[in-house]
Design an enzyme around this catalytic site. Structure first.
Site, mmCIF file in Angstrom:
data_model
loop_
_atom_site.group_PDB
_atom_site.id
_atom_site.type_symbol
_atom_site.label_atom_id
_atom_site.label_comp_id
_atom_site.label_asym_id
_atom_site.label_seq_id
_atom_site.Cartn_x
_atom_site.Cartn_y
_atom_site.Cartn_z
ATOM 1 N N ASP A 9 2.891 -0.738 0.708
ATOM 2 C CA ASP A 9 1.936 -0.283 -0.326
ATOM 3 C C ASP A 9 0.853 -1.307 -0.691
ATOM 4 O OD1 ASP A 9 3.781 1.747 -0.217
ATOM 5 O OD2 ASP A 9 4.293 1.730 -2.337
ATOM 6 N N ASP A 51 1.651 4.927 -0.857
ATOM 7 C CA ASP A 51 1.764 6.059 -1.763
ATOM 8 C C ASP A 51 0.626 7.011 -1.429
ATOM 9 O OD1 ASP A 51 3.953 5.144 -3.146
ATOM 10 O OD2 ASP A 51 2.948 4.970 -5.077
ATOM 11 N N HIS A 53 -0.150 10.347 -3.202
ATOM 12 C CA HIS A 53 0.228 11.364 -4.178
ATOM 13 C C HIS A 53 -0.739 12.538 -4.208
ATOM 14 C CE1 HIS A 53 3.455 8.913 -5.603
ATOM 15 N NE2 HIS A 53 2.676 7.950 -6.042
ATOM 16 N N HIS A 62 6.150 12.118 -11.816
ATOM 17 C CA HIS A 62 5.799 10.722 -11.545
ATOM 18 C C HIS A 62 4.544 10.304 -12.321
ATOM 19 C CE1 HIS A 62 6.167 7.066 -9.198
ATOM 20 N NE2 HIS A 62 4.945 7.183 -8.719
ATOM 21 N N HIS A 78 -2.318 7.442 -9.747
ATOM 22 C CA HIS A 78 -2.639 6.353 -8.823
ATOM 23 C C HIS A 78 -2.431 6.822 -7.393
ATOM 24 C CE1 HIS A 78 1.715 6.128 -9.541
ATOM 25 N NE2 HIS A 78 1.801 5.693 -8.297
ATOM 26 N N LYS A 103 4.130 8.371 1.623
ATOM 27 C CA LYS A 103 5.252 8.783 0.770
ATOM 28 C C LYS A 103 4.744 9.259 -0.582
ATOM 29 C CE LYS A 103 6.131 3.944 -0.559
ATOM 30 N NZ LYS A 103 5.874 3.984 -2.002
ATOM 31 N N CYS A 145 8.654 -0.784 -5.252
ATOM 32 C CA CYS A 145 8.698 -0.246 -3.894
ATOM 33 C C CYS A 145 9.249 -1.229 -2.869
ATOM 34 C CB CYS A 145 7.323 0.271 -3.500
ATOM 35 S SG CYS A 145 6.810 1.676 -4.536
#
Length: 200
Positions: A9, A51, A53, A62, A78, A103, A145
């Site tokens: 990340d 990430d 999202h 989340h 984010h 992810k 993470c």
């Protein structure tokens, strides 16, 4: 023995100036590139996670929507897919990365083991297909993470080293606690200079 480097990340939103920027994030990005410029040949596989999202929903709770984020289980928006915040930090040379994992697509996800690559394969499947036995772990954030990814890698049966000079955390206390937990769980806590001292 096959060794992989996991880059967790290293994204704009997790580095200075980002939605959830941590101190030292940009230095991690540059440091990982420097590490790979000197030691790329010692890794059979380099994997980077992001990430990624969804913008259309709260990603399974989340994202804090109806209340202030608690910065433990809920967070400000984010790393929304397709935004600059979700992109890798520019100091990270992605030409040196073999596999990209996304992810958190609509759900909370901290570990790289919760994501998939562009072909839809899980990281477990990728590791098995490449015969990976050892993983060096770097990235952001130490206490979230990186912690979750390391614990899952250990559960997967890998030998894991966490390079403390190439990670950055949300908070000092929780980052120290995470490293202690990872060491107790069986991870080797080291600095990337071990590569200079003894190679693999």
């Amino acid at each position: 023995m096959s060794r992989a480097l996991f880059v967790i990340d290293v994204q704009n939103d997790f580095t200075e100036g980002g939605a959830l920027g941590v101190d030292g994030g940009a230095a991690v990005a540059a440091g990982v590139t420097e590490l790979l410029s000197r030691h790329r040949g010692e890794y059979d596989l380099v994997v980077a996670s992001r990430d990624w999202h969804s913008a259309e929903n709260d990603n399974g709770g989340h994202f804090a929507v109806d209340a202030e984020p608690d910065f433990v289980d809920t967070w400000p928006p984010h790393c929304v897919a397709g935004t600059d915040g979700a992109e890798y930090h520019p100091a990270l040379d992605t030409e040196l990365v073999d596999v990209h994992i996304r992810k958190g697509q609509g759900v909370p996800a901290y570990s790289i083991f919760e994501g998939t690559d562009d072909a839809g394969d899980t990281i477990s499947e990728v590791l098995t297909s490449h015969g990976v036995t050892d993983i060096d772990m770097v990235g952001i954030a130490t206490d979230y993470c990186v912690r979750a990814s390391t614990l899952d890698a250990l559960e997967h049966g890998q030998h894991v080293r966490v390079f403390t000079d190439l990670i950055a955390g949300v908070a000092d206390a929780s980052s120290a606690a995470a490293l202690a937990e990872l060491g107790h769980a069986g991870a080797e806590i080291a600095e990337s200079t071990v590569l200079d001292e003894a190679g693999r």
